[in-house]
Enzyme design. Structure first.
Site, PDB file in Angstrom:
ATOM      1  N   ASP A   1       1.953  -3.484   3.965  1.00 56.76           N
ATOM      2  CA  ASP A   1       3.205  -3.218   3.263  1.00 56.76           C
ATOM      3  C   ASP A   1       4.342  -3.917   3.998  1.00 56.76           C
ATOM      4  O   ASP A   1       4.314  -4.026   5.231  1.00 56.76           O
ATOM      5  CB  ASP A   1       3.492  -1.713   3.161  1.00 56.76           C
ATOM      6  CG  ASP A   1       4.431  -1.390   2.006  1.00 56.76           C
ATOM      7  OD1 ASP A   1       3.919  -1.144   0.894  1.00 56.76           O
ATOM      8  OD2 ASP A   1       5.656  -1.418   2.200  1.00 56.76           O
TER       9      ASP A   1
ATOM     10  N   GLY B   1       0.525   5.221   0.034  1.00 55.31           N
ATOM     11  CA  GLY B   1      -0.831   5.407   0.527  1.00 55.31           C
ATOM     12  C   GLY B   1      -1.757   6.234  -0.320  1.00 55.31           C
ATOM     13  O   GLY B   1      -2.899   6.502   0.094  1.00 55.31           O
ATOM     14  N   GLY B   2      -1.338   6.625  -1.519  1.00 53.89           N
ATOM     15  CA  GLY B   2      -2.220   7.416  -2.371  1.00 53.89           C
ATOM     16  C   GLY B   2      -3.474   6.668  -2.766  1.00 53.89           C
ATOM     17  O   GLY B   2      -4.592   7.203  -2.699  1.00 53.89           O
ATOM     18  N   LYS B   3      -3.314   5.418  -3.175  1.00 62.78           N
ATOM     19  CA  LYS B   3      -4.479   4.613  -3.575  1.00 62.78           C
ATOM     20  C   LYS B   3      -5.304   4.217  -2.355  1.00 62.78           C
ATOM     21  O   LYS B   3      -6.534   4.127  -2.427  1.00 62.78           O
ATOM     22  CB  LYS B   3      -4.011   3.378  -4.355  1.00 62.78           C
ATOM     23  CG  LYS B   3      -3.265   3.705  -5.656  1.00 62.78           C
ATOM     24  CD  LYS B   3      -2.826   2.441  -6.371  1.00 62.78           C
ATOM     25  CE  LYS B   3      -2.042   2.752  -7.641  1.00 62.78           C
ATOM     26  NZ  LYS B   3      -0.697   3.305  -7.341  1.00 62.78           N
TER      27      LYS B   3
ATOM     28  N   CYS C   1       3.193  -0.420 -12.283  1.00 56.53           N
ATOM     29  CA  CYS C   1       3.587   0.813 -12.979  1.00 56.53           C
ATOM     30  C   CYS C   1       4.700   0.449 -13.963  1.00 56.53           C
ATOM     31  O   CYS C   1       5.720   1.136 -14.051  1.00 56.53           O
ATOM     32  CB  CYS C   1       4.019   1.901 -12.005  1.00 56.53           C
ATOM     33  SG  CYS C   1       5.316   1.434 -10.855  1.00 56.53           S
TER      34      CYS C   1
ATOM     35  N   SER D   1       0.782  -1.241   0.000  1.00 58.16           N
ATOM     36  CA  SER D   1       0.000   0.000   0.000  1.00 58.16           C
ATOM     37  C   SER D   1       0.813   1.289   0.000  1.00 58.16           C
ATOM     38  O   SER D   1       0.307   2.331  -0.418  1.00 58.16           O
ATOM     39  CB  SER D   1      -0.927   0.019   1.217  1.00 58.16           C
ATOM     40  OG  SER D   1      -0.164  -0.049   2.412  1.00 58.16           O
ATOM     41  N   ALA D   2       2.046   1.264   0.475  1.00 63.03           N
ATOM     42  CA  ALA D   2       2.820   2.508   0.596  1.00 63.03           C
ATOM     43  C   ALA D   2       3.073   3.129  -0.782  1.00 63.03           C
ATOM     44  O   ALA D   2       3.242   2.402  -1.759  1.00 63.03           O
ATOM     45  CB  ALA D   2       4.146   2.215   1.295  1.00 63.03           C
TER      46      ALA D   2
END
Length: 433
Positions: A282, A264-266, A380, A261-262
């Site tokens: 994470d 944390g934007g999503k 990504c 998750s880091a």
């Protein structure tokens, strides 16, 4: 006189620290980590100095292929001294791409050579940089047949893109060498795109809408200049990354896992869209702190767990999730313009290692998903081995998995190609039957 000497020292420090940073990256270190160490060791650097060091370091790595091609032409024999080579690369970058006066760049480089105990080479530094100034056009023209120099990417990277994207490889490489856009995500619980655009205009910040939640700034600004940032009205997030939370299709009351998750934007975006019971996982406890900081700014809460997504026995309580976001570790080949060091740190064999790790994570997380639930696979990356091939192999292994269409997003079979609006991402939405 004192002020003049002080200014000269500042310029020398900028060039010296930028050269050292580039040298550390070429020795195998991550640029973000390198620069953090520079800031800690040189705590008295002014914000303008930090910005200049960062700009020169990023720029030199962004155009490293070209700069190395030029430098090799200017040297009579290979230069084994790495510190001196990096100083010359930085000087060449400044001469080609910065607005500073050419004579000042050369003079500072000569003085920097002395400062880094390379006084014996000050004549070489002076000759190489001044020779570039005289012969710039012919030197650059001589690189036209050299793809690694022309596109400033490793040859294996160029070859891979040519094979996978015969119609787009040149545009991908070109975008990778551009400065990244600064895109914002509007928290629609607190504002709207139109309302926030008006706020930006009132603060003399020009921008335009990219969708229901995204706003792209014409020119980047520091977050402290963004109205409502500290109050959670807006977050910085690439437009391509903003698709994740929407595609996950979360509803109030669901149990949701954001694996890997880091920063944390999503995670935060999911919580903006629905009132869910969210677990943010994470493997890096320090990076998980960034998730905590993001959630605190936005006034959200989640269950934060440090753990390996591929080893559920260490952290999973056995309760199934309705939705899982698997934003897995990858080559990051789709976000190169934000991290130009990546293209020089990665090796072709790394892609296979990432693919193996991704497979383990996918198989482990699939067991945590409830029947009727959805898992969104995200990278990504622009490399097929991590994306389409990974998904095809997963569907072969799991007969209870069905790939769902991606609504509201224009992709090449799930692949977002990096362009001026967004970075490169891959999405695959799976339902468990």
């Amino acid at each position: 006189m004192h002020a003049c000497k002080q200014w000269l020292k500042i310029l020398l420090d900028i060039q010296r620290l930028a050269s050292a940073s580039v040298c550390s990256v070429l020795a195998g270190r991550n640029l973000s980590v390198v620069l953090q160490a520079v800031w800690q060791k040189n705590a008295k650097l002014a914000p303008q100095q930090r910005a200049a060091i960062q700009d020169i370091s990023y720029g030199t790595l962004r155009y490293l292929g070209q700069l190395q091609g030029v430098l090799d032409q200017l040297l009579d024999k290979p230069l084994r001294d790495k510190a001196l080579r990096c100083l010359l690369l930085v000087g060449l970058y400044q001469l080609q791409y910065s607005k500073a006066a050419s004579h000042a760049i050369v003079d500072n480089a000569v003085k920097t050579a002395i400062a880094i105990k390379q006084a014996h080479a000050k004549g070489l530094v002076n000759a190489v940089l001044r020779n570039f100034m005289r012969r710039k056009e012919s030197l650059l023209q001589a690189l036209e047949g050299n793809e690694e120099a022309s596109y400033s990417h490793p040859q294996w990277w160029i070859d891979k893109l040519k094979m996978q994207y015969p119609e787009h490889w040149q545009s991908i490489l070109a975008v990778n060498n551009q400065h990244p856009p600064m895109t914002l995500r509007i928290n629609r619980n607190l504002s709207s795109v139109d309302a926030y655009l008006n706020q930006l205009k009132a603060n003399e910040i020009s921008a335009r809408a990219l969708g229901n939640s995204a706003v792209k700034l014409d020119h980047p600004v520091s977050v402290d200049k963004l109205p409502g940032f500290s109050d959670g009205v807006v977050s910085v997030q690439d437009a391509g990354a903003q698709y994740a939370a929407t595609l996950l299709d979360v509803k109030d009351g669901m149990r949701v896992l954001d694996a890997c998750s880091a920063p944390g934007g999503k995670t935060a975006h999911i919580l903006e869209l629905a009132k869910v019971n969210l677990t943010a996982l994470d493997s890096d406890s320090e990076r998980l702190q960034k998730v905590s900081q993001n959630l605190k700014r936005l006034n959200f809460t989640a269950n934060l767990i440090t753990g390996d997504a591929a080893d559920t026995s260490k952290w999973w309580d056995g309760r199934l999730f309705d939705r899982i976001l698997a934003d897995v570790p990858c080559s990051a080949s789709g976000v190169v313009r934000r991290h130009p060091d990546i293209k020089w740190l990665r090796r072709a064999q790394d892609i296979l290692q990432f693919a193996e790790q991704q497979q383990k994570i996918l198989d482990a997380l699939w067991r945590c998903l409830a029947i009727g639930g959805k898992l969104l696979y995200v990278t990504c990356s622009v490399f097929e081995k991590e994306n389409g091939s990974q998904m095809a192999a997963f569907l072969e292994r799991h007969q209870d998995a069905q790939r769902l269409p991606l609504t509201g997003i224009d992709t090449l079979e799930g692949q977002l190609i990096p362009n001026e609006m967004h970075d490169g991402f891959y999405y695959a939405l799976l339902a468990k039957g």
